[in-house]
Scaffold this motif. Structure first.
Motif, mmCIF file in Angstrom:
data_model
loop_
_atom_site.group_PDB
_atom_site.id
_atom_site.type_symbol
_atom_site.label_atom_id
_atom_site.label_comp_id
_atom_site.label_asym_id
_atom_site.label_seq_id
_atom_site.Cartn_x
_atom_site.Cartn_y
_atom_site.Cartn_z
ATOM 1 N N THR A 37 54.853 14.234 60.175
ATOM 2 C CA THR A 37 54.527 12.895 60.671
ATOM 3 C C THR A 37 53.966 12.029 59.552
ATOM 4 O OG1 THR A 37 53.895 13.968 62.751
ATOM 5 C CG2 THR A 37 53.336 11.644 62.503
ATOM 6 N N VAL A 38 53.029 12.583 58.804
ATOM 7 C CA VAL A 38 52.395 11.844 57.713
ATOM 8 C C VAL A 38 53.425 11.447 56.664
ATOM 9 C CG1 VAL A 38 50.671 11.954 55.875
ATOM 10 C CG2 VAL A 38 50.180 12.980 58.099
ATOM 11 N N LYS A 39 54.279 12.397 56.281
ATOM 12 C CA LYS A 39 55.285 12.130 55.241
ATOM 13 C C LYS A 39 56.261 11.048 55.690
ATOM 14 C CE LYS A 39 57.921 13.086 51.568
ATOM 15 N NZ LYS A 39 59.119 12.289 51.856
ATOM 16 N N THR A 40 56.788 11.171 56.915
ATOM 17 C CA THR A 40 57.775 10.212 57.404
ATOM 18 C C THR A 40 57.173 8.829 57.588
ATOM 19 O OG1 THR A 40 58.791 12.058 58.607
ATOM 20 C CG2 THR A 40 59.587 9.859 59.125
ATOM 21 N N SER A 41 55.888 8.777 57.889
ATOM 22 C CA SER A 41 55.235 7.475 58.082
ATOM 23 C C SER A 41 55.005 6.742 56.769
ATOM 24 C CB SER A 41 53.892 7.653 58.795
ATOM 25 O OG SER A 41 52.882 8.100 57.905
ATOM 26 N N ALA A 42 55.201 7.433 55.627
ATOM 27 C CA ALA A 42 54.981 6.839 54.297
ATOM 28 C C ALA A 42 53.580 6.233 54.178
ATOM 29 C CB ALA A 42 56.050 5.788 53.989
ATOM 30 N N GLY A 43 52.612 6.875 54.814
ATOM 31 C CA GLY A 43 51.241 6.382 54.756
ATOM 32 C C GLY A 43 50.866 5.457 55.895
ATOM 33 N N GLY A 44 51.845 5.049 56.704
ATOM 34 C CA GLY A 44 51.560 4.143 57.813
ATOM 35 C C GLY A 44 50.596 4.715 58.827
ATOM 36 N N ILE A 45 50.549 6.034 58.915
ATOM 37 C CA ILE A 45 49.657 6.695 59.869
ATOM 38 C C ILE A 45 48.190 6.379 59.589
ATOM 39 C CG2 ILE A 45 49.426 8.830 58.530
ATOM 40 C CD1 ILE A 45 49.614 10.353 61.199
ATOM 41 N N PHE A 46 47.873 6.010 58.340
ATOM 42 C CA PHE A 46 46.491 5.710 57.982
ATOM 43 C C PHE A 46 46.126 4.250 58.243
ATOM 44 C CE2 PHE A 46 47.858 9.124 54.971
ATOM 45 C CZ PHE A 46 47.210 10.149 55.631
ATOM 46 N N SER A 47 47.097 3.462 58.695
ATOM 47 C CA SER A 47 46.852 2.047 58.970
ATOM 48 C C SER A 47 46.842 1.720 60.458
ATOM 49 C CB SER A 47 47.927 1.183 58.287
ATOM 50 O OG SER A 47 47.906 1.351 56.890
ATOM 51 N N VAL A 48 47.355 2.621 61.276
ATOM 52 C CA VAL A 48 47.479 2.361 62.713
ATOM 53 C C VAL A 48 46.613 3.351 63.491
ATOM 54 C CG1 VAL A 48 49.059 2.137 64.663
ATOM 55 C CG2 VAL A 48 49.854 1.582 62.350
ATOM 56 N N PRO A 49 45.623 2.874 64.237
ATOM 57 C CA PRO A 49 44.801 3.782 65.046
ATOM 58 C C PRO A 49 45.649 4.531 66.071
ATOM 59 C CG PRO A 49 43.790 1.610 64.898
ATOM 60 C CD PRO A 49 45.171 1.476 64.341
ATOM 61 N N ILE A 50 45.302 5.788 66.307
ATOM 62 C CA ILE A 50 46.006 6.611 67.290
ATOM 63 C C ILE A 50 45.020 7.043 68.367
ATOM 64 C CG2 ILE A 50 47.315 8.730 67.682
ATOM 65 C CD1 ILE A 50 48.266 8.577 64.800
ATOM 66 N N VAL A 51 45.449 6.890 69.613
ATOM 67 C CA VAL A 51 44.657 7.299 70.771
ATOM 68 C C VAL A 51 45.418 8.386 71.511
ATOM 69 C CG1 VAL A 51 43.805 6.565 73.038
ATOM 70 C CG2 VAL A 51 43.541 5.054 71.061
ATOM 71 N N LYS A 52 44.716 9.408 71.964
ATOM 72 C CA LYS A 52 45.320 10.409 72.839
ATOM 73 C C LYS A 52 44.610 10.365 74.190
ATOM 74 C CE LYS A 52 47.747 13.688 69.986
ATOM 75 N NZ LYS A 52 48.138 15.104 69.872
ATOM 76 N N VAL A 53 45.410 10.304 75.253
ATOM 77 C CA VAL A 53 44.852 10.204 76.601
ATOM 78 C C VAL A 53 45.365 11.362 77.453
ATOM 79 C CG1 VAL A 53 44.617 7.697 76.515
ATOM 80 C CG2 VAL A 53 46.753 8.698 77.347
ATOM 81 N N ASN A 54 44.604 11.702 78.486
ATOM 82 C CA ASN A 54 45.021 12.786 79.376
ATOM 83 C C ASN A 54 46.220 12.385 80.230
ATOM 84 O OD1 ASN A 54 43.025 14.636 78.544
ATOM 85 N ND2 ASN A 54 41.511 13.698 79.896
ATOM 86 N N HIS A 55 46.217 11.128 80.697
ATOM 87 C CA HIS A 55 47.292 10.664 81.572
ATOM 88 C C HIS A 55 47.714 9.256 81.163
ATOM 89 C CE1 HIS A 55 46.464 14.108 84.129
ATOM 90 N NE2 HIS A 55 45.191 13.752 84.168
ATOM 91 N N LEU A 56 49.000 9.066 80.909
ATOM 92 C CA LEU A 56 49.491 7.748 80.518
ATOM 93 C C LEU A 56 49.311 6.722 81.636
ATOM 94 C CD1 LEU A 56 52.778 8.604 78.567
ATOM 95 C CD2 LEU A 56 50.541 8.013 77.636
ATOM 96 N N LYS A 57 49.393 7.165 82.880
ATOM 97 C CA LYS A 57 49.206 6.235 83.999
ATOM 98 C C LYS A 57 47.813 5.613 83.959
ATOM 99 C CE LYS A 57 52.446 8.290 87.323
ATOM 100 N NZ LYS A 57 52.573 8.912 88.669
ATOM 101 N N ASP A 58 46.810 6.429 83.687
ATOM 102 C CA ASP A 58 45.443 5.906 83.607
ATOM 103 C C ASP A 58 45.315 4.901 82.466
ATOM 104 O OD1 ASP A 58 44.673 7.460 85.741
ATOM 105 O OD2 ASP A 58 43.859 9.079 84.502
ATOM 106 N N ALA A 59 46.008 5.173 81.356
ATOM 107 C CA ALA A 59 45.989 4.239 80.225
ATOM 108 C C ALA A 59 46.612 2.907 80.621
ATOM 109 C CB ALA A 59 46.730 4.844 79.036
ATOM 110 N N ILE A 60 47.696 2.953 81.385
ATOM 111 C CA ILE A 60 48.359 1.724 81.827
ATOM 112 C C ILE A 60 47.437 0.917 82.739
ATOM 113 C CG2 ILE A 60 50.236 0.836 83.274
ATOM 114 C CD1 ILE A 60 51.993 3.066 82.085
#
Length: 244
Positions: free
Chosen positions: A137-160
Motif C-alpha cells: 500500500t505504501v509503495k503504490t501510494s508513492a508516499g500519498g499515504i502520509f498525506s491523507v488521514p485514514i480512519v477505520k470504523v467498525n461499521h460503515l453504516k454508522d460512519a454514514i
C-alpha cells in the motif's frame, strides 16, 4: 505492541522522511547511482538515520516488489478517529472517501495516491473486509499515504449516519445510478463511496446514501478498475470546485 512495517522505493521513503515518520533503518543497494538516490542518501546523513549498504540479493529477500534499491522500516500508519477527523475539518468544504470491500492493497495504495493529489480530507475503511495497510500500500501510494488521514470504523453504516448528521453528503458511485458524475454537483462537503469491482457497494449502504451517480461507460467495457474509477470521480470533483 506496535509492529514495524517495510516500505519500498526511493520516493516513498523520501516522503516518509518529509512527513517525519519514525524510521528504524534503511537498507540501500550497494553501488546504486542516480540523482534521486543521492537525495535520499543526503537526507539519511543529515538526519542520522541508521542505514546499511547491501547487495541486491539482500533487498530482494524483503519482497518481490520493485524496491528501486531502497527499503525502509517504519512504524505502522496511525489511524484517526472519525469524530476527530470531522471536527478538524468543520466549516470547510471537503471530500472524504469511504471504501466498501476494497481488498487489494495496491488498489488501496493507488487510491491513496490520487486522494493526496486531489486534497481528499480522509479515507474511511471498515475494520474487517478491507485491504491491509501494508508495504504494498505504501509503495503504490508513492508516499500519498502520509498525506491523507485514514480512519477505520467498525461499521460503515454508522460512519454514514455520522457523516450525514454533520451535513456531509454521501454519494455512492454505482453503475446502477441514473445520473452521471458529470451531471452531479460536488460543490458541498461530500463522502464519495466506492465499492469493490466484483460486488459493488453493499445494498444496505446504498439505501442510506444521499445520492447515486455513475461513470458513463460503453457496452464494450462496462467497468473500470476501482482505483481508475475513483481517480476520474475525484478529478471531476476537483474540476467543479476549482475550475468552473
Amino acid at each position: 505492541m506496535k509492529t514495524e512495517q517495510d516500505i519500498y522505493g526511493i520516493r516513498a521513503i523520501l516522503e516518509a522522511i518529509t512527513k517525519e515518520k519514525t524510521i528504524d533503518k534503511i537498507w540501500l543497494l550497494k553501488g546504486q547511482k542516480g540523482t534521486l538516490f543521492k537525495s535520499l542518501e543526503k537526507k539519511i546523513h543529515e538526519l542520522g538515520i541508521s542505514h546499511s549498504y547491501v547487495p541486491k540479493e539482500r533487498l530482494d529477500r524483503f519482497s518481490n516488489q520493485n524496491h528501486q534499491g531502497a527499503v525502509a522500516r517504519i512504524a505502522p500508519v496511525q489511524f484517526q478517529l472519525l469524530e476527530d477527523l470531522i471536527e478538524q475539518n468543520e466549516g470547510e468544504n471537503v471530500t472524504y472517501l469511504l471504501l466498501d470491500g476494497i481488498t487489494d492493497s495496491r488498489n488501496l495504495g493507488a487510491i491513496l495516491r490520487t486522494a493526496a493529489a486531489t486534497s481528499v480530507a480522509g479515507i474511511i475503511l471498515p475494520q474487517t473486509g478491507s485491504a491491509p495497510v501494508n508495504a504494498d500500500t505504501v509503495k503504490t501510494s508513492a508516499g500519498g499515504i502520509f498525506s491523507v488521514p485514514i480512519v477505520k470504523v467498525n461499521h460503515l453504516k454508522d460512519a454514514i449516519y455520522f457523516l450525514q448528521a454533520n451535513n456531509i453528503a454521501t454519494v455512492a458511485i454505482s453503475e446502477k445510478a441514473s445520473d452521471t458524475v458529470f451531471e452531479h454537483s460536488f460543490n458541498r462537503s461530500n463522502a464519495l463511496i466506492m465499492g469493490s469491482e466484483d460486488k459493488g457497494i453493499q445494498s444496505g449502504i446504498m439505501k442510506l446514501v444521499t445520492a447515486r451517480v455513475k461513470l458513463p461507460m460503453s457496452a464494450q467495457m462496462p467497468s473500470l478498475n476501482v482505483s481508475v474509477a475513483c481517480g476520474i470521480v475525484l478529478f471531476e470533483m476537483l474540476r467543479q470546485r476549482r475550475y468552473s
